[in-house]
Design a protein around this motif. Structure first.
Motif, PDB file in Angstrom:
ATOM      1  N   TRP A 290       0.456  -1.154   0.400  1.00 42.63           N
ATOM      2  CA  TRP A 290      -0.480  -0.206   0.010  1.00 42.63           C
ATOM      3  C   TRP A 290       1.132   1.301   0.102  1.00 42.63           C
ATOM      4  O   TRP A 290       0.832   2.559  -0.945  1.00 42.63           O
ATOM      5  N   LYS A 291       1.690   1.121   0.765  1.00 46.93           N
ATOM      6  CA  LYS A 291       3.067   2.327   0.730  1.00 46.93           C
ATOM      7  C   LYS A 291       3.167   3.301  -0.584  1.00 46.93           C
ATOM      8  O   LYS A 291       3.018   4.042  -1.107  1.00 46.93           O
ATOM      9  N   ASP A 292       4.596   2.260  -0.778  1.00 46.86           N
ATOM     10  CA  ASP A 292       4.963   2.355  -1.750  1.00 46.86           C
ATOM     11  C   ASP A 292       4.032   2.246  -3.067  1.00 46.86           C
ATOM     12  O   ASP A 292       4.175   2.897  -4.517  1.00 46.86           O
TER      13      ASP A 292
ATOM     14  N   GLU B 299       1.961   5.183  -4.228  1.00 45.40           N
ATOM     15  CA  GLU B 299       2.526   6.165  -4.680  1.00 45.40           C
ATOM     16  C   GLU B 299       3.139   6.381  -6.342  1.00 45.40           C
ATOM     17  O   GLU B 299       2.130   6.615  -7.066  1.00 45.40           O
TER      18      GLU B 299
ATOM     19  N   ASN C 117      -6.445   4.069  -1.255  1.00 42.30           N
ATOM     20  CA  ASN C 117      -4.609   3.880  -1.253  1.00 42.30           C
ATOM     21  C   ASN C 117      -5.468   3.028  -2.307  1.00 42.30           C
ATOM     22  O   ASN C 117      -5.972   1.807  -2.504  1.00 42.30           O
TER      23      ASN C 117
ATOM     24  N   LYS D   2      -3.000  -0.223  -5.119  1.00 38.75           N
ATOM     25  CA  LYS D   2      -2.366  -1.626  -5.136  1.00 38.75           C
ATOM     26  C   LYS D   2      -2.277  -2.245  -6.484  1.00 38.75           C
ATOM     27  O   LYS D   2      -3.801  -2.107  -6.706  1.00 38.75           O
TER      28      LYS D   2
END
Length: 463
Positions: free
Chosen positions: A379-381, A384, A422, A424
């Motif tokens: 989810w984090k990278d 983005e 978010n 992914k």
């Protein structure tokens, strides 16, 4: 034994199939009709199958009253038409459950809108029908608008027809604008004959959905243009039209100027390894994929439900073969860099999870001094990178030559969305190959970060 017809919506395929069912019901379809003929109307659900049934009863209503007396129409819990003359016959509607047809012996089966049937129950029903046809030398007619992908059972009927199958597909070439009239008439041949929508209506409808975009445009391409495009829009990475906006003729590709970013998606033991080359200064994008030699590309395509697509990609120079059962990371990375004709990548971007394999591969390829940027697909990278890729695509900062490898990768690419919104990257189907899409997202997202980073100016030094 089996006829398969794929054509755009509103071109009379249901009315045609109901006419054939009517001819079989009265015993006019064969020179020596069998007694007690049985005709099946099968569709995704009862209401959809009712359309063909209503056409059949409409044909009966057009007969003289003396002939109508030979038909018994039942519209209760079962939709049936019984014919008492010429040996007798029965036409009935069945539910999308394979068990409901077991024990039958149809002489004609109509499978309407086959591409829309549920995968498991639909295949079960189809198998039950086809096995019953063999009892009395029956025939089947499978009709539908195009399926959204090559893995659909209806697509496989068209791409890999078994012996004894006749196929007819009205599908225009991929990549044309939705309002292109010539290709619209390929999918809608009845338009010029007064059947279904007129050419003017098709063009005006195409321009309306182009303005709306999203699911409206995807649905128009599937239903009215009879194209194989995904109709998912809520979690799709990019729609087919959004991706096609980045494709240009090879002679119009921008030059290889400025820093080159190499995005890598290193495949596992049997999966594809993919690389994407991106020049953020000019927006040029290139992509390559590699499979191991075993199994062959043709066998792998059959197993993945894409028929000969991998062979076609190989012939176009977009897909290569290296190694036996696995793609060796070091030699493969060295071969990928040779594609740059002496250009040294400014950086390489890859999955953090494969850290050890990447380090060994870069040492073996002589790229130990090239900076490596680790990114995650979580989810984090991932969120983005997906957002930066989409923004670059929508802003026209990606230019790529037509590539089957990338087209099919993005067709299978969707995003999973968490409660915070978010995204992914994920596969739309288990057999999908999104490796080239993953590599592209990594490369383009890193290029966007580099462009957004202010360049440091040299400071004057006073002596």
């Amino acid at each position: 034994m089996i006829g398969v017809l794929s054509i755009g919506r509103g071109n009379g395929k249901t009315a045609l199939s109901a006419g054939l069912a009517f001819a079989e019901l009265v015993g006019a379809l064969q020179e020596a009709p069998q007694p007690r003929r049985e005709i099946l109307f099968a569709a995704r659900n009862r209401d959809q199958a009712r359309n063909a049934f209503n056409f059949l009863t409409g044909y009966i209503a057009a007969l003289p009253e003396t002939d109508q007396a030979q038909f018994i129409i039942r519209r209760g819990s079962k939709l049936e038409v019984e014919f008492e003359g010429n040996g007798g016959g029965l036409a009935r509607v069945i539910a999308a459950d394979g068990k409901s047809v077991l024990g039958g012996a149809p002489t004609l089966a109509i499978m309407d809108e086959r591409a829309a049937w549920p995968r498991d129950k639909g295949d079960e029903l189809e198998n039950a029908i086809l096995s019953g046809l063999g009892k009395r030398d029956g025939r089947a007619l499978i009709i539908s608008t195009s399926a959204p992908d090559d893995a659909n059972t209806f697509s496989r009927w068209l791409d890999e027809p078994p012996p004894g199958t006749y196929t007819q597909e009205h599908r225009p070439p991929f990549g044309l604008p939705a309002d292109d009239l010539e290709s619209l008439l390929i999918a809608n041949p009845g338009a010029v004959e007064g059947i279904g929508a007129t050419p003017d209506w098709l063009v005006s409808q195409a321009r309306r959905v182009i303005a709306r975009g999203g699911s409206a445009l995807s649905s128009f391409r599937v239903l009215n243009r009879n194209e194989r495009v995904s109709t998912e829009d809520r979690s799709v990475l990019v729609t087919v039209d959004e991706w096609l906006s980045a494709e240009v003729d090879p002679d119009q590709l921008p030059p290889r100027e400025g820093a080159c970013i190499l995005g890598i998606d290193l495949g596992g033991s049997r999966s594809m390894s993919a690389a994407a080359f991106y020049w953020p200064e000019t927006g040029r994008l290139e992509a390559l994929g590699t499979f191991p030699a075993v199994p062959s590309l043709l066998d792998r395509g059959a197993a993945d439900g894409v028929s000969g697509r991998y062979v076609e990609m190989h012939e176009r120079g977009e897909l290569s073969v290296m190694g036996e059962a696995t793609v060796p990371p070091g030699p493969w990375l060295a071969e990928i860099v040779r594609h740059l004709d002496g250009i040294t990548p400014a950086c390489i971007v890859g999955d953090r999870f494969r850290h050890a394999e990447f380090s060994e591969a870069m040492q073996a390829a002589g790229l130990a001094r090239v900076p490596f940027i680790w990114r995650g697909f979580g989810w984090k990278d991932g969120a983005e990178d997906v957002e930066r890729f989409r923004r670059a695509l929508f802003d026209g900062e990606i230019k790529v030559a037509p590539s089957l490898l990338l087209r099919f990768a993005f067709a299978d690419a969707i995003t999973l969305v968490d409660p915070a919104g978010n995204h992914k990257l994920a596969k739309a189907r288990s057999l999908g190959r999104i490796d080239a899409a993953a590599a592209t997202i990594l490369a383009v997202a890193q290029g966007a970060r580099m462009k957004a980073t202010p360049q440091r100016k040299a400071r004057a030094v006073w002596l």
